[in-house]
Enzyme design. Sequence first.
Site, mmCIF file in Angstrom:
data_model
loop_
_atom_site.group_PDB
_atom_site.id
_atom_site.type_symbol
_atom_site.label_atom_id
_atom_site.label_comp_id
_atom_site.label_asym_id
_atom_site.label_seq_id
_atom_site.Cartn_x
_atom_site.Cartn_y
_atom_site.Cartn_z
ATOM 1 N N ASP A 463 0.838 -1.203 0.000
ATOM 2 C CA ASP A 463 0.000 0.000 0.000
ATOM 3 C C ASP A 463 0.873 1.253 0.000
ATOM 4 O O ASP A 463 2.082 1.205 0.311
ATOM 5 C CB ASP A 463 -0.875 -0.029 1.265
ATOM 6 C CG ASP A 463 -2.189 0.711 1.088
ATOM 7 O OD1 ASP A 463 -2.298 1.500 0.137
ATOM 8 O OD2 ASP A 463 -3.091 0.494 1.912
ATOM 9 N N ASP A 523 -10.827 1.764 -2.994
ATOM 10 C CA ASP A 523 -11.376 1.469 -1.666
ATOM 11 C C ASP A 523 -12.892 1.446 -1.732
ATOM 12 O O ASP A 523 -13.549 1.098 -0.760
ATOM 13 C CB ASP A 523 -10.936 2.537 -0.657
ATOM 14 C CG ASP A 523 -9.525 2.260 -0.144
ATOM 15 O OD1 ASP A 523 -8.969 1.197 -0.470
ATOM 16 O OD2 ASP A 523 -8.982 3.120 0.572
#
Length: 753
Positions: A463, A523
Amino acid sequence: MIEYRNNIFALHGDGFTCLLRVNRYGLLEQLHFGEPVSAEDADAFLLKQGLGWGTSVLLDDSDSESCPDTMALAWSGSGRGDYRQSPLETGNVTDFRYADHQILDGIVPMASPLPQAKGAAQSLVIRMTQPGAELYLHFSVFGGVLTRRTVLKNTGGSPITLHKIMSFLMDLPGDYKMTTFNGGWIAEMRKNTLPVRQSQVVNESVTGFSSHRHNPGFLLSELDATEDAGRVYGFNLIYSGNHYAAAQRSLQGLTRVMQGISPANFIALLQPGECFETPEAVMAFSDAGFGGLSSKMHRFVNECIVPKYWQYRPRPVLYNDWEGCMFDFDQQRLLGLAKDAKALGCELFVLDDGWFGNRNDDRAGLGDYAVNAKKLPHGLAGLAKKINDLGMEFGLWFEPESVNIDSDLYRAHPDWALTDEFEPLLSRHQLLLDLTKAEVRDYIVENVTATLDSANITYVKWDMNRHSIALGSKAHDYILGLYDVLRRIFEPRPHILLENCASGGNRFDLGVLCFGPQVWCSDDTDPIERLTIQENLSYLYPQSTFGAHVSASPHAQTLRTTPLCTRGNVSFFGCLGYELDLKHLLKLEKEEIIEQIAFYKQYRKVFQFGAFHRLKNGWQVSDGPIVLAGIFRKLLNAAPGYETLRVKGLEPNKRYCFCSHPQKLRIGQFGSLVKHVAPINLNPNGIVLRTADRLITLPDGYQECCVSGSALMAGIRLLPCFRGTGYDKNQRTLTDFGSELYIIEEESTCENA
Ligand code: GLA
């Protein structure tokens, strides 16, 4: 194949030819990029300049055709008569002319850590020179795709200051629309299309990364191009940093297109003898519309971009604990979830953020690698072992490029954070580490590899959750540093499935895909939002690169309530995962998920690697005799009309078994209508109906038939849709946010035939 004769280069790939000519002035002309043609036809593509357009600066005053401003070029200079946008800016005049060239098998490897496409058939390197500098234009043919990059070498005695250097430039005759994909956090890949006129259309990211604001991939299409017909070009960059692309039409009807590193605040000093190499740009052409272009790009990414080990290798169905737990977990909770996930059919358990240091929220711990012993008393090895014993693989989240100020790493090395002379600017309470420093890269490589080697970890979610502040050549050097780190960690561990992520799709690009075959699209896992995100990604990226998860409803980012079948049906067209708290699922939801996963596994190869088509009302994937089509409804209009499913790419004369994938309807979906069919007068909000909703489902309409490929491609009529006139099991209840799947299989291979 690449040919050279009489100053003409012909680069032939699957379904395209690129014709270039070195003209008598040593400039490189772009004669053609498009339909396959023969080098012998080169003359047909010469522009007829005639007596010119006036106010032209000529290379030879006696030759009215020597105006660089009106030539179709494959590279150009600055300050020497071509007043369109230049691909190269040094603060001085640039005027490179052809010197010589080389045609070679394969590709010339990058000198820097920049990633590169794999498996080129042949490459052409054209050397152009001007006093004190050499320019190398690289062209490589990969099946249906052409790539280009540029290398500038300082051959003089004083430094060259580079402000702009594009990976390619190309002038194409004709009028085009430019389609770009823009957005932001949880709203990635919104499609924007603008006509290209004399003012430039620019697609640029200056966040330090490829970014969710402006994906580096874009399209140029002729005005009448459609999904299935017409001329379309696709472009992309194998790069994860600041990028720039521009298209501009000249008065003479040439569209100049270029792409490369963003020149915004870019500056690099090239000392005598030094070279600068650009990232590799990718370009493809199709005369079969947007769909034809996407197929070429998909094949290229699957075969020439993603790591060899993962090419067409099935991806596991994963469970990720993030949306279910966030930071609130311990070993017991994780094992409970893992057990449930296993029972549903998941194959890989991913532990997301929060396993290390003092990371109980997003304010602390980034940069540290010590396992949080309170949450995981038996460490990662202990947890991984227990998960492996359940029969699942184990994967782990990292965010190695970042540091919190509240971390042991920052306390020990505040100078390792990427800062400038002003107050540090935080984003998600964190700074980036300065990956241009060798000691920082070593720290990351040592700690990530030690963690990976400390337990049986077969998947990594990498990430990165903020924009950069690096400017100038540092922004580029950061990206080179990132590639160095990724290469050192993952090349020796090819079996680890690397899924890149950056607050969702903030770094969805061909650069990171060279190191790991998947990217977390967004997301935002709301399936209705995902219809846009995944569909728009599909213009340039294959569905095998999409991390696509089923999450809770109402959805955390949109508060939208959607049926579980739609959440599954949308995620099937990617690499399926589940990301929600399994503890609170109803029995009937668990049963549905078990069916979803079993169905996905049965057709996994088709969903992940099949040929993908965008349909008018959904998506299709196909692999040989099997076709799977999904139909998705955003909002229902009352009294919907007849609906047709038109499938693509079948054998017209073959016969196919066609059937719906059976789906169940929740009683609660019918609200107070239920009381009209129940023998007693029931309160729609009462306990009886609320309990029934948790226990009972109704079958949705099921259709099957045996039909020819030609009929399916012409479009077969689907069952009637719910029209407010009652429930019928021979009707499709495809209401708001509903969806359905159809399985189409050649009769000769179909069990039910
Ligand atoms: C980012 C990612 C999420 C999750 C969190 C964890 O937002 O996109 O999927 O991993 O970080 O902090």
